[in-house]
Design an enzyme around this catalytic site. Structure first.
Site, PDB file in Angstrom:
ATOM      1  N   HIS A  17     -17.659  39.371  26.042  1.00 12.34           N
ATOM      2  CA  HIS A  17     -18.395  38.388  25.237  1.00 12.34           C
ATOM      3  C   HIS A  17     -19.529  39.049  24.458  1.00 12.34           C
ATOM      4  O   HIS A  17     -20.014  38.482  23.471  1.00 12.34           O
ATOM      5  CB  HIS A  17     -18.959  37.273  26.140  1.00 12.34           C
ATOM      6  CG  HIS A  17     -19.834  37.777  27.250  1.00 12.34           C
ATOM      7  ND1 HIS A  17     -19.336  38.094  28.490  1.00 12.34           N
ATOM      8  CD2 HIS A  17     -21.167  38.004  27.315  1.00 12.34           C
ATOM      9  CE1 HIS A  17     -20.320  38.502  29.269  1.00 12.34           C
ATOM     10  NE2 HIS A  17     -21.453  38.463  28.573  1.00 12.34           N
ATOM     11  N   ARG A  73      17.549  45.741  43.385  1.00  8.25           N
ATOM     12  CA  ARG A  73      16.369  46.567  43.684  1.00  8.25           C
ATOM     13  C   ARG A  73      16.793  47.993  44.012  1.00  8.25           C
ATOM     14  O   ARG A  73      16.091  48.956  43.687  1.00  8.25           O
ATOM     15  CB  ARG A  73      15.540  45.964  44.817  1.00  8.25           C
ATOM     16  CG  ARG A  73      16.226  45.934  46.168  1.00  8.25           C
ATOM     17  CD  ARG A  73      15.246  45.649  47.288  1.00  8.25           C
ATOM     18  NE  ARG A  73      15.942  45.460  48.563  1.00  8.25           N
ATOM     19  CZ  ARG A  73      15.349  45.465  49.752  1.00  8.25           C
ATOM     20  NH1 ARG A  73      14.046  45.654  49.835  1.00  8.25           N
ATOM     21  NH2 ARG A  73      16.043  45.275  50.851  1.00  8.25           N
ATOM     22  N   ARG A 133      17.168  41.236  46.510  1.00  8.34           N
ATOM     23  CA  ARG A 133      17.294  41.945  47.785  1.00  8.34           C
ATOM     24  C   ARG A 133      18.751  41.962  48.237  1.00  8.34           C
ATOM     25  O   ARG A 133      19.191  42.887  48.909  1.00  8.34           O
ATOM     26  CB  ARG A 133      16.415  41.283  48.852  1.00  8.34           C
ATOM     27  CG  ARG A 133      16.362  42.087  50.142  1.00  8.34           C
ATOM     28  CD  ARG A 133      15.456  41.478  51.184  1.00  8.34           C
ATOM     29  NE  ARG A 133      16.029  40.285  51.803  1.00  8.34           N
ATOM     30  CZ  ARG A 133      15.552  39.733  52.909  1.00  8.34           C
ATOM     31  NH1 ARG A 133      14.477  40.233  53.494  1.00  8.34           N
ATOM     32  NH2 ARG A 133      16.111  38.645  53.409  1.00  8.34           N
ATOM     33  N   GLU A 151      -2.344  43.503  43.638  1.00  7.40           N
ATOM     34  CA  GLU A 151      -1.492  43.233  42.478  1.00  7.40           C
ATOM     35  C   GLU A 151      -2.276  43.029  41.191  1.00  7.40           C
ATOM     36  O   GLU A 151      -1.912  43.560  40.137  1.00  7.40           O
ATOM     37  CB  GLU A 151      -0.613  42.003  42.724  1.00  7.40           C
ATOM     38  CG  GLU A 151       0.629  42.253  43.526  1.00  7.40           C
ATOM     39  CD  GLU A 151       0.415  42.129  45.023  1.00  7.40           C
ATOM     40  OE1 GLU A 151       1.398  42.238  45.773  1.00  7.40           O
ATOM     41  OE2 GLU A 151      -0.746  41.910  45.452  1.00  7.40           O
ATOM     42  N   HIS A 159       7.093  32.877  49.624  1.00 11.85           N
ATOM     43  CA  HIS A 159       7.506  34.117  48.977  1.00 11.85           C
ATOM     44  C   HIS A 159       8.600  33.916  47.925  1.00 11.85           C
ATOM     45  O   HIS A 159       8.972  34.874  47.249  1.00 11.85           O
ATOM     46  CB  HIS A 159       8.016  35.111  50.028  1.00 11.85           C
ATOM     47  CG  HIS A 159       6.930  35.788  50.801  1.00 11.85           C
ATOM     48  ND1 HIS A 159       5.918  35.105  51.435  1.00 11.85           N
ATOM     49  CD2 HIS A 159       6.683  37.116  51.038  1.00 11.85           C
ATOM     50  CE1 HIS A 159       5.112  35.957  52.046  1.00 11.85           C
ATOM     51  NE2 HIS A 159       5.552  37.186  51.808  1.00 11.85           N
ATOM     52  N   HIS A 162     -22.601  35.513  21.518  1.00  9.75           N
ATOM     53  CA  HIS A 162     -23.457  35.853  22.653  1.00  9.75           C
ATOM     54  C   HIS A 162     -24.457  36.934  22.240  1.00  9.75           C
ATOM     55  O   HIS A 162     -24.142  38.130  22.274  1.00  9.75           O
ATOM     56  CB  HIS A 162     -22.607  36.361  23.812  1.00  9.75           C
ATOM     57  CG  HIS A 162     -21.592  35.368  24.291  1.00  9.75           C
ATOM     58  ND1 HIS A 162     -20.450  35.085  23.584  1.00  9.75           N
ATOM     59  CD2 HIS A 162     -21.565  34.594  25.407  1.00  9.75           C
ATOM     60  CE1 HIS A 162     -19.739  34.179  24.250  1.00  9.75           C
ATOM     61  NE2 HIS A 162     -20.396  33.859  25.343  1.00  9.75           N
ATOM     62  N   SER A 216       9.984  48.270  50.246  1.00 15.04           N
ATOM     63  CA  SER A 216      10.686  47.062  49.817  1.00 15.04           C
ATOM     64  C   SER A 216      11.032  47.100  48.337  1.00 15.04           C
ATOM     65  O   SER A 216      12.104  46.645  47.928  1.00 15.04           O
ATOM     66  CB  SER A 216       9.828  45.823  50.107  1.00 15.04           C
ATOM     67  OG  SER A 216       9.623  45.649  51.487  1.00 15.04           O
ATOM     68  N   ILE A 276     -28.682  37.007  35.074  1.00 17.02           N
ATOM     69  CA  ILE A 276     -28.393  35.736  34.409  1.00 17.02           C
ATOM     70  C   ILE A 276     -26.876  35.587  34.206  1.00 17.02           C
ATOM     71  O   ILE A 276     -26.201  36.532  33.799  1.00 17.02           O
ATOM     72  CB  ILE A 276     -29.091  35.642  33.032  1.00 17.02           C
ATOM     73  CG1 ILE A 276     -30.608  35.570  33.204  1.00 17.02           C
ATOM     74  CG2 ILE A 276     -28.590  34.437  32.242  1.00 17.02           C
ATOM     75  CD1 ILE A 276     -31.117  34.289  33.869  1.00 17.02           C
TER      76      ILE A 276
END
Length: 677
Positions: free
Chosen positions: A66, A356, A525, A415, A478, A27, A383, A187
């Site tokens: 690139h 957990r 869990r 995430e 999930h 490139h 959680s 571009i």
């Protein structure tokens, strides 16, 4: 622009063009447009080509990877361990100049970039790490850490959603040590960006809380670019985006078109370009001696800067001996002596606990002894159980929510951005051990960043809870059926799925001690019993025999929550006169690194082996003859009821194990581990 500055910029441009031409691949467009900005930034950066790991160096990230011919040209000209001969081998097999920047292969490359948007995420991570390191160790009379992170990015990076995630967080965190250059050349591969990208980027970044500057003539106005950097440094409570208007392929016959984006220039175009810039059109890879001298003066100044820093650090260690020793230990990549002794251990008399929760207990135990431990969660802290009780949030001090010395990062629902930021934190150095929490299913959202963790050898840690259909009512959206198979298939990743407390501690021990392999720890869990026969020592081998028989009729091999079910199934089989061994295999990657003799002692010849995991069976044929798992999406309902529905019970396992014994009776059984390769 002075004559030597003009000649230097032209040299950078033409080296990049020649590298692409020699490879007949690459490139050239972006390097031609970005060379003035690259030169202006590198003249202001502090770095030492002879010490690429100096902790207080400025970092440069090429998010639009690139354009790496530009970066390689800079590394050659500034005296890194990269030569013109290496440039001539651009994009060739086993060269030091691969098709996109790779931190493991190219000295001076900070992070591996290529997938667009990852680099800006890495840059945010680098900036977070520098702020945290500075807030932890700087003293009023000793500024050990004051470096900047510079990042170049293009329209493609801005189009990728990950750039929105990380830029939003960077603005919230007020990362004044982050300076980004947007190569606004209008571009992309498809042509003019008007076909797909017409948003107001400047307004977008102002809305994120960034300081925005603009340079209208990025192709030629070196003074304006340099001034923009200085102006950016004056704003200490916001990251800065510098909109740099450039012409892709500047100076070439195809400038301003998408044709110059990803293809070498034609031979006649290269010649006219060299003539235009005052170089011999018949020669390639030209580096005028005055350019070498000019840039060597910059390097010498920077080496003097590092020498002064070394003296400062030596004085710091005398005045603050404990902190100084801690910094030196971290720079040397060493962990505190005996840190692993704080890892909790368990016996069968201990109550059942969800892994957990066991993970949270580990983090609580090791947090105080590992100042390099830093982590967070993607808006799932309650959680994932990733925040320790004494944690301080990493936040801009002005918000009142924490400060930059904090070691807990509120990533928000990001995430993918979290994964790229974690890679940047790892790339900073100082032996950061950083983790990020989410549900196992949503690590898939970050797959691009996870793959680069493995490729780049960043030992980041994913705390991936809610690891199976056991999470229940949230249903198939999930429930991570295929996720483990995906990441187990990725090279250089440890995917741990611990079955009890000792295995959870072993997973963290492996992850913290890793220097080049990322880790995903998949956690339940639901509560799991503490297993008889487990220990940190045996689990640290990645797989071990939990129930052993002299001559078993069948071996059940499982991970995580299915190990205890397999133990119960073995008891049922015993009442039927079938001797069933049980193997726990918490991590394929670690197990595969053990000797063949050890692995065959766990999964031997002469015994049919059945795997059991409430996930896709893909990949288990490497360790078992028969597989019991889930090759469809899960179901919505209470976890125990879903297990019963799919017959993931001791009875269901025992029934299939008995059939396995019957099927292989009288047949020669060779361990799946015994293969030709």
């Amino acid at each position: 622009m002075s004559s030597i500055e003009q000649k230097t910029v032209s040299t950078i441009r033409l080296l990049a063009v020649d590298a692409v031409s020699a490879a007949n691949s690459g490139h050239p467009g972006a390097p031609l447009g970005l060379a003035p900005a690259a030169y202006a930034v590198w003249q202001k950066m502090k770095f030492n080509p002879q010490d690429t790991k100096w902790i207080n160096r400025d970092r440069f990230v090429l998010s639009n990877g690139h354009a790496c011919a530009l970066l390689y040209s800079l590394l050659v000209l500034y005296g890194y361990d990269l030569s013109v001969e290496d440039l001539k081998q651009f994009r060739q097999l086993n060269s030091k100049t691969p098709g996109h920047p790779e931190a493991t292969d190219v000295p001076g490359v900070e992070v591996t970039t290529g997938p667009l948007g990852q680099g800006i995420g890495n840059a945010v991570g680098l900036a977070i790490a520098q702020n945290q390191f500075a807030a932890t160790y700087n003293k009023p009379d000793y500024k050990l850490s004051d470096s900047y992170t510079y990042v170049f990015l293009g329209d493609g990076c801005l189009m990728e959603g990950i750039s929105s995630e990380v830029s939003s967080l960077a603005g919230h965190l007020q990362l004044g040590n982050l300076i980004a250059f947007w190569d606004d050349n209008r571009i992309s591969i498809d042509g003019d960006t008007a076909v797909a990208f017409t948003e107001d980027v400047v307004a977008r970044y102002k809305a994120y809380g960034w300081h925005v500057l603009e340079v209208a003539k990025g192709d030629t106005d070196l003074e304006a670019i340099s001034q923009a950097v200085e102006d950016a440094k004056k704003v200490t409570d916001k990251p800065t985006l510098i909109r740099l208007v450039t012409t892709i392929g500047f100076g070439s016959l195809a400038q301003g078109t998408h044709g110059v984006h990803g293809a070498p220039l034609k031979a006649d175009d290269v010649k006219q370009l060299k003539t235009k810039f005052g170089f011999n059109p018949e020669e390639s890879f030209q580096i005028p001696s005055e350019v070498t001298q000019h840039l060597s003066e910059s390097v010498k100044k920077n080496q003097d800067v590092q020498a002064q820093w070394n003296k400062l650090f030596a004085s710091y260690k005398e005045k603050y001996p404990e902190l100084g020793a801690e910094i030196q230990r971290r720079i040397d990549g060493k962990l505190p002596e005996g840190w692993e002794k704080t890892l909790p251990t368990y016996t069968t008399s201990d109550k059942p606990v969800a892994t957990r929760k066991l993970s949270e207990i580990v983090l609580e135990k090791i947090h105080a002894d590992l100042p390099e431990l830093i982590g967070g969660s993607a808006d799932l802290t309650p959680s994932n159980l990733t925040r320790t009780t004494d944690a301080v949030d990493f936040q801009a001090p002005s918000t009142g929510l924490g400060d930059y010395s904090g070691r807990y990062i509120r990533y928000g629902v990001r995430e993918h951005g979290m994964g790229a930021i974690m890679n940047g934190i790892a790339a900073f150095g100082a032996n950061y051990k950083n983790y990020g929490g989410t549900f196992l299913n949503f690590v898939s959202y970050a797959a691009g960043a996870v793959r680069l963790s493995a490729l780049s050898h960043h030992p980041v840690i994913w705390v991936a809870t809610h690891d199976s259909i056991g999470l229940g009512e949230d249903g198939p959206t999930h429930q991570p059926i295929e996720t483990l198979a995906h990441f187990r298939a990725t090279p250089n990743i440890s995917v741990w799925r611990p079955a009890d407390g000792n295995e959870t501690s072993a997973a963290y021990k492996s992850a913290i001690e890793s220097t080049s392999t990322p880790t995903i720890i998949a956690l339940t869990r639901q509560n799991l019993p503490q297993l008889e026969g487990s220990s940190i020592e045996v689990a640290s081998k990645g797989g071990y025999t939990l129930i052993k028989h002299e001559k078993p009729d069948v071996i059940l091999v499982a991970s995580g929550s299915e190990v205890s079910i397999s133990v119960d199934a073995a008891k049922q089989l015993e009442s039927q006169g079938i001797k069933a061994g049980v193997v726990s295999l918490p991590d394929f990657h670690t197990f595969d690194k053990q000797s063949l003799a050890y692995r065959l002692s766990v999964l031997p010849d002469g015994v049919p082996i059945m795997s059991f995991e409430v996930m896709s069976t893909f990949g288990w044929s490497k360790y078992s003859h028969e597989q019991f798992g889930l090759n469809r999406f899960g179901a919505s309902g209470k976890g125990p009821e879903i297990y019963k529905f799919f017959e993931f019970t001791p009875e269901g396992v025992a029934e299939r194990a008995a059939k396995t014994v019957q099927f292989y009776k009288g047949r020669e059984v060779v361990s799946p581990l015994n293969t030709a390769f």
